[in-house]
Design an enzyme around this catalytic site. Structure first.
Site, short mmCIF file in Angstrom:
data_model
loop_
_atom_site.label_atom_id
_atom_site.label_comp_id
_atom_site.label_asym_id
_atom_site.label_seq_id
_atom_site.Cartn_x
_atom_site.Cartn_y
_atom_site.Cartn_z
N GLU A 15 0.86 -1.19 0.00
CA GLU A 15 0.00 0.00 0.00
C GLU A 15 0.89 1.23 0.00
OE1 GLU A 15 -3.56 0.89 2.76
OE2 GLU A 15 -2.04 2.33 3.41
N ALA A 124 -19.85 0.20 3.18
CA ALA A 124 -19.05 -0.21 2.01
C ALA A 124 -19.83 -1.20 1.15
CB ALA A 124 -17.73 -0.82 2.49
C1 LIG Z 1 -6.98 -2.24 3.95
C2 LIG Z 1 -7.60 -0.92 4.36
C3 LIG Z 1 -7.43 0.20 3.53
C4 LIG Z 1 -8.02 1.43 3.87
N1 LIG Z 1 -7.84 2.52 3.04
C5 LIG Z 1 -8.48 3.68 3.30
C6 LIG Z 1 -8.38 4.80 2.40
O1 LIG Z 1 -7.67 4.76 1.38
N2 LIG Z 1 -9.07 5.93 2.72
C7 LIG Z 1 -9.87 6.01 3.83
O2 LIG Z 1 -10.49 7.06 4.03
N3 LIG Z 1 -9.96 4.98 4.71
C8 LIG Z 1 -9.31 3.82 4.46
N4 LIG Z 1 -9.42 2.75 5.34
C9 LIG Z 1 -10.18 2.94 6.60
C10 LIG Z 1 -11.70 2.64 6.45
O3 LIG Z 1 -12.27 3.58 5.58
C11 LIG Z 1 -12.30 2.77 7.85
O4 LIG Z 1 -11.85 1.70 8.65
C12 LIG Z 1 -13.82 2.89 7.93
O5 LIG Z 1 -14.15 3.25 9.27
C13 LIG Z 1 -14.60 1.62 7.59
O6 LIG Z 1 -14.54 1.32 6.28
P1 LIG Z 1 -15.14 -0.09 5.73
O7 LIG Z 1 -15.06 -0.02 4.27
O8 LIG Z 1 -14.53 -1.21 6.42
O9 LIG Z 1 -16.67 0.09 6.20
P2 LIG Z 1 -17.92 -0.92 6.37
O10 LIG Z 1 -17.67 -2.24 5.76
O11 LIG Z 1 -19.10 -0.15 5.87
O12 LIG Z 1 -17.97 -1.10 7.95
C14 LIG Z 1 -18.00 0.03 8.81
C15 LIG Z 1 -18.80 -0.31 10.07
O13 LIG Z 1 -20.18 -0.50 9.72
C16 LIG Z 1 -20.62 -1.81 10.11
N5 LIG Z 1 -21.49 -2.29 9.03
C17 LIG Z 1 -21.12 -2.65 7.78
N6 LIG Z 1 -22.19 -3.03 7.05
C18 LIG Z 1 -23.27 -2.91 7.87
C19 LIG Z 1 -24.66 -3.13 7.71
N7 LIG Z 1 -25.16 -3.57 6.54
N8 LIG Z 1 -25.48 -2.87 8.75
C20 LIG Z 1 -25.00 -2.41 9.94
N9 LIG Z 1 -23.68 -2.17 10.16
C21 LIG Z 1 -22.84 -2.41 9.12
C22 LIG Z 1 -19.38 -2.65 10.26
O14 LIG Z 1 -19.56 -3.71 11.20
C23 LIG Z 1 -18.35 -1.61 10.75
O15 LIG Z 1 -18.47 -1.42 12.16
C24 LIG Z 1 -8.82 1.53 5.06
C25 LIG Z 1 -8.96 0.41 5.89
C26 LIG Z 1 -8.37 -0.81 5.55
C27 LIG Z 1 -8.52 -2.00 6.46
#
Ligand SMILES: Cc1cc2nc3c(=O)[nH]c(=O)nc-3n(C[C@H](O)[C@H](O)[C@H](O)COP(=O)(O)OP(=O)(O)OC[C@H]3O[C@@H](n4cnc5c(N)ncnc54)[C@H](O)[C@@H]3O)c2cc1C
Length: 288
Positions: A15, A124
């Site tokens: 990354e 997401a």
């Molecule tokens: C490998 C990696 C790369 C990253 N790169 C970036 C980046 O480039 N830019 C940036 O801004 N951030 C980045 N992040 C951070 C990430 O954006 C944050 O961790 C954010 O808080 C969650 O993103 P997510 O896509 O996992 O969210 P989600 O999958 O939406 O999850 C977020 C929260 O919502 C809950 N949730 C998910 N779906 C549901 C549902 N249907 N109903 C109820 N609750 C739900 C989950 O349990 C979790 O607690 C990265 C993280 C990782 C691990």
């Protein structure tokens, strides 16, 4: 002759982050000149969650495209959707496709102070479903997972149930949040597989480069700092080179154990530091 027998080769990926808007873009290319020499399977490019509001997505597109076209390696664009509209996402996908970038890390992102989240994507999984419906199989979709649970989830089991929804929406591969104790990753893997999540899961590893950086990351993502790791930080905090070398040794040991366990891949959070990536690469290359 392969010395691996029939064993599946583990993926090794990096990354990087694009420089901030007021910094010259060339700094990232200097890092990429060296990082691409290490022949990672792909390089993912982070994106500020402010998205189109602050233009950070354009730098992500530019750098991911350069990885693909100038360096001839696989580039992945991160896409945090919380401050994006569907139209923004469609525009970004078009630009990526024009540049031959066909891999997206679909993320929710975190709230940015002063910006009101857009209403189009709440999780997401909404973004994953949108990209899948729009582009069918033209994009390979990656997503994030959390070996110690996401900080907003009440517990790991709930987070894994939500992860399953995300994977079912069309995820091809997962990349994990950083962790310093492999036991968390193994426990998470067992639960994820038990919950029917069968896509490959790469382990995210961040070597220490300095104490402040690690403390900031740990505060943000809630990763546990094992006692032996804390001892390293405490002993070498004011000796940057010693701390860097201890960080390389610690991360390498973690990776050796993960590979021995048969993980699908290692995703190295390089912090744009080719020296550290090279040292680790040299040691683990034959283990992949
Ligand atoms: C490998 C990696 C790369 C990253 N790169 C970036 C980046 O480039 N830019 C940036 O801004 N951030 C980045 N992040 C951070 C990430 O954006 C944050 O961790 C954010 O808080 C969650 O993103 P997510 O896509 O996992 O969210 P989600 O999958 O939406 O999850 C977020 C929260 O919502 C809950 N949730 C998910 N779906 C549901 C549902 N249907 N109903 C109820 N609750 C739900 C989950 O349990 C979790 O607690 C990265 C993280 C990782 C691990």
């Amino acid at each position: 002759m392969s010395t691996n027998g029939d064993r599946k080769r583990a993926i090794f990926s990096f990354e990087i982050f694009p420089p901030k808007r007021d910094m010259p873009i060339d700094t990232v290319y200097r890092a990429l000149d060296e990082l691409t020499d290490l022949e990672p399977d792909f390089i993912s490019v982070t994106c500020g969650a402010g998205g189109s509001a602050d233009g950070s997505n354009n730098r992500t597109i530019e750098v991911a495209s350069a990885i693909q076209n100038k360096y001839h390696r696989e580039g992945i664009a991160h896409l945090p959707c919380i401050h994006f509209t569907r139209a923004d996402v469609m525009e970004m996908l078009d630009k990526l496709e024009e540049n031959g970038v066909r891999k997206i890390l679909a993320l929710r992102g975190d709230r940015v102070a002063g910006l009101t989240p857009k209403e189009d994507f709440h999780h997401a999984s909404d973004l994953v479903a949108f990209i899948r419906a729009l582009s069918k199989d033209r994009f390979q979709i990656f997503a994030a997972c959390y070996p110690e649970g996401h900080t907003e989830a009440p517990d790991l089991d709930t987070d894994i149930r939500n992860l399953r929804k995300k994977v079912d929406a069309g995820v091809d591969r997962l990349i994990s949040q950083l962790f310093f104790d492999n036991e968390f990753f193994y426990g998470f893997l067992d639960k994820a597989r038990g919950a029917g999540i069968n896509v490959p899961i790469e382990a995210g590893i961040m070597p220490i480069t300095n104490k402040k950086q690690i403390e900031r990351m740990v505060t943000l993502c809630g990763a546990t700092l094992p006692r032996k790791f804390q001892r390293v930080l405490a002993k070498y905090e004011s000796q940057p080179e010693a701390l860097r070398d201890a960080g390389i040794a610690f991360a390498t040991e973690q990776i050796v154990d993960l590979l021995a366990h048969g993980v699908d891949g290692i995703h190295l959070y390089t912090m744009n530091n080719p020296y550290i990536a090279r040292k680790i690469s040299e040691t683990i290359r034959t283990l992949l």
